[in-house]
Design an enzyme around this catalytic site. Structure first.
Site, mmCIF file in Angstrom:
data_model
loop_
_atom_site.group_PDB
_atom_site.id
_atom_site.type_symbol
_atom_site.label_atom_id
_atom_site.label_comp_id
_atom_site.label_asym_id
_atom_site.label_seq_id
_atom_site.Cartn_x
_atom_site.Cartn_y
_atom_site.Cartn_z
ATOM 1 N N TYR A 166 -71.848 -13.960 -18.735
ATOM 2 C CA TYR A 166 -72.192 -13.020 -17.657
ATOM 3 C C TYR A 166 -73.236 -13.607 -16.721
ATOM 4 C CZ TYR A 166 -69.928 -8.695 -19.334
ATOM 5 O OH TYR A 166 -69.030 -7.725 -19.682
ATOM 6 N N LYS B 109 -66.756 -17.025 -31.895
ATOM 7 C CA LYS B 109 -65.482 -17.737 -31.765
ATOM 8 C C LYS B 109 -65.779 -19.198 -32.034
ATOM 9 C CE LYS B 109 -61.070 -18.042 -30.679
ATOM 10 N NZ LYS B 109 -59.978 -17.462 -31.514
ATOM 11 N N ASP C 2 -61.383 -12.609 -32.548
ATOM 12 C CA ASP C 2 -60.005 -12.087 -32.535
ATOM 13 C C ASP C 2 -59.719 -11.326 -33.829
ATOM 14 O OD1 ASP C 2 -60.227 -14.556 -33.805
ATOM 15 O OD2 ASP C 2 -58.339 -15.353 -33.056
ATOM 16 N N ASP D 197 -68.921 -6.537 -25.125
ATOM 17 C CA ASP D 197 -68.352 -5.675 -24.085
ATOM 18 C C ASP D 197 -66.945 -5.248 -24.493
ATOM 19 O OD1 ASP D 197 -68.058 -4.432 -21.514
ATOM 20 O OD2 ASP D 197 -66.845 -6.156 -20.901
ATOM 21 N N ASP E 121 -65.459 -1.310 -26.114
ATOM 22 C CA ASP E 121 -64.399 -0.478 -25.516
ATOM 23 C C ASP E 121 -63.337 -0.181 -26.582
ATOM 24 O OD1 ASP E 121 -65.579 -0.538 -22.984
ATOM 25 O OD2 ASP E 121 -63.664 -0.862 -21.967
HETATM 26 C C1 IPM Z 1 -70.481 -2.144 -19.846
HETATM 27 C C2 IPM Z 1 -69.744 -2.384 -18.559
HETATM 28 C C3 IPM Z 1 -70.487 -3.441 -17.757
HETATM 29 C C4 IPM Z 1 -70.484 -4.723 -18.566
HETATM 30 C C5 IPM Z 1 -69.956 -3.688 -16.331
HETATM 31 C C6 IPM Z 1 -69.908 -2.423 -15.514
HETATM 32 C C7 IPM Z 1 -70.729 -4.769 -15.621
HETATM 33 O O1 IPM Z 1 -68.431 -2.742 -18.807
HETATM 34 O O2 IPM Z 1 -71.668 -1.772 -19.790
HETATM 35 O O3 IPM Z 1 -69.886 -2.292 -20.904
HETATM 36 O O4 IPM Z 1 -69.509 -5.476 -18.552
HETATM 37 O O5 IPM Z 1 -71.496 -4.969 -19.231
HETATM 38 MG MG MG Z 2 -67.890 -2.569 -20.845
#
Ligand code: IPM
Ligand code: MG
Length: 356
Positions: free
Chosen positions: A141, A186, A219, A243, A247
């Site tokens: 990042y 990884k 993975d 990240d 999700d």
């Molecule tokens: C998160 C989001 C952010 C990230 C984005 C909006 C930059 O996806 O906080 O998980 O990737 O960190």
């Molecule tokens: Mg995110």
């Protein structure tokens, strides 16, 4: 107690969910006799539109001055063609860097009443209670970026120091929990991951010999999160893997809209935000789920202000509303009616302890 809390609503559904978060903060202040001074500032696309910069200096100054920061979400299709260094998301990254919030703590605890809202088989969800600790201010990042018409580069760098400080947060959390840490990398492909794993082996053996440590490739971890989610206690990993995995893990809790997060630095200051994005598809409709934001308020009260009873009261109010059957659209049972953001906020506020 007196505290300065910065409110950064941001874009899309950000303002809608933070509005409910602030109502809860106000109610807590009133009922427990605290003085929370709230100051609002611009971040992301909202800041870009107003000031042509996604993380204005005034916002960063406020964030550094405040005891804690509550943030909604940033980004949206309106800013898709903006150059990378001006994107709303860059504003959030700059804020995280300015606050030095290197550890992003994301608890994943599916609430019993929402098991049916998850696409995962209900029996796999029983007993799931994990925290993902995501490194937040390093890795790909933040590495150097290059772009020409036909090629692009994102550099991923980690230092031992960056790895150690986030591992320490994971170790401390595991000590207070079930004593298990899963470090995700990884290392079969990436040099940064080979460093990560060797530092992790050395560090945990020295500083936390009593913990049970497991190392998983990212993975495989993605698969194990769904096949044996109950086995995880604390997962610690680098920025991008964290990240993606969070999700994925949010689906165990039924919806992205449910998960809070705390981004912590070496002290008590923190940046608190739901893990979801700005959800442009539903922005402005008043139907977003405010639970992730309100649970982030609970984390703020607990970590930055050391108000444990208040934090627990907020969590109990959220779970109480869910138990009573209140559901925003994202967690509603197919075909069943759902409530608006405001109504969900009302139901939660109603469940907070009454003032004297
Ligand atoms: C998160 C989001 C952010 C990230 C984005 C909006 C930059 O996806 O906080 O998980 O990737 O960190
Ligand atoms: Mg995110």
């Amino acid at each position: 107690m007196d505290a300065l809390i910065a409110i950064l609503p941001g874009d899309g559904i950000g303002p809608e969910v933070t509005h409910e978060g602030v109502r809860v903060l106000n109610a807590i202040a009133e009922q427990y006799g605290h003085r929370f001074e709230r100051r609002e500032a611009l971040i992301g696309g909202a800041a870009l539109d107003a000031l042509d910069i996604p993380a204005p200096e005034a916002t960063l100054d406020l964030a550094r001055e405040a005891d804690a920061v509550l943030l909604g979400a940033v980004g949206g299709p309106k800013w898709n063609d903006v150059p990378g260094d001006k994107r709303p998301e860059r504003g959030l990254l700059n804020l995280r860097a300015a606050m030095n919030t290197f550890a992003n703590v994301r608890p994943v605890v599916p609430h019993e009443a929402l098991r049916g809202a998850s696409p995962i088989k209900e029996e796999l969800l029983v007993g799931v209670d994990m925290i993902v600790v995501r490194e937040l201010t390093g890795g790909i990042y933040f590495g150097e970026k290059q772009r020409s018409a036909d090629s692009a580069t994102d550099v991923c760098t980690y230092t031992r120091e960056e790895i150690v400080r986030v591992l320490r947060i994971a170790g401390q959390l595991a000590q207070q929990r079930k004593g298990r840490v899963t470090s995700v990398d990884k290392s079969n492909v990436l040099e940064t991951s080979r460093l990560w794993q060797s530092v992790a082996r050395e560090f945990f053996a020295e500083e936390f010999p009593e913990l049970e440590i497991e190392h998983l490739l990212v993975d495989a971890a993605a698969m194990h999160l769904l096949s044996r989610p109950r086995d995880f206690d604390v997962i610690v990993t680098e920025n991008m893997f964290g990240d993606i995995l969070t999700d994925e893990a949010s689906m165990l809790a039924g919806s992205m809209g449910m998960l809070p997060s705390a981004s912590l630095n070496a002290g008590k200051k923190g940046l608190y935000e739901p893990i979801h994005g700005s959800a442009p598809d539903i922005a402005g409709q008043g139907i977003a789920n405010p639970c992730g934001c309100i649970l982030s308020v609970a984390m703020l009260l607990r970590h930055s202000l050391s108000l444990e009873a208040e934090a627990a009261a907020v969590e109990a109010a959220v779970f109480g509303a869910l138990d009573q059957g209140y559901r925003t659209a994202d967690i509603a049972i197919a075909g069943a009616p759902s409530v608006t953001t405001r109504e969900m906020g009302d139901a939660i506020a109603a469940g907070l302890p009454a003032g004297d």
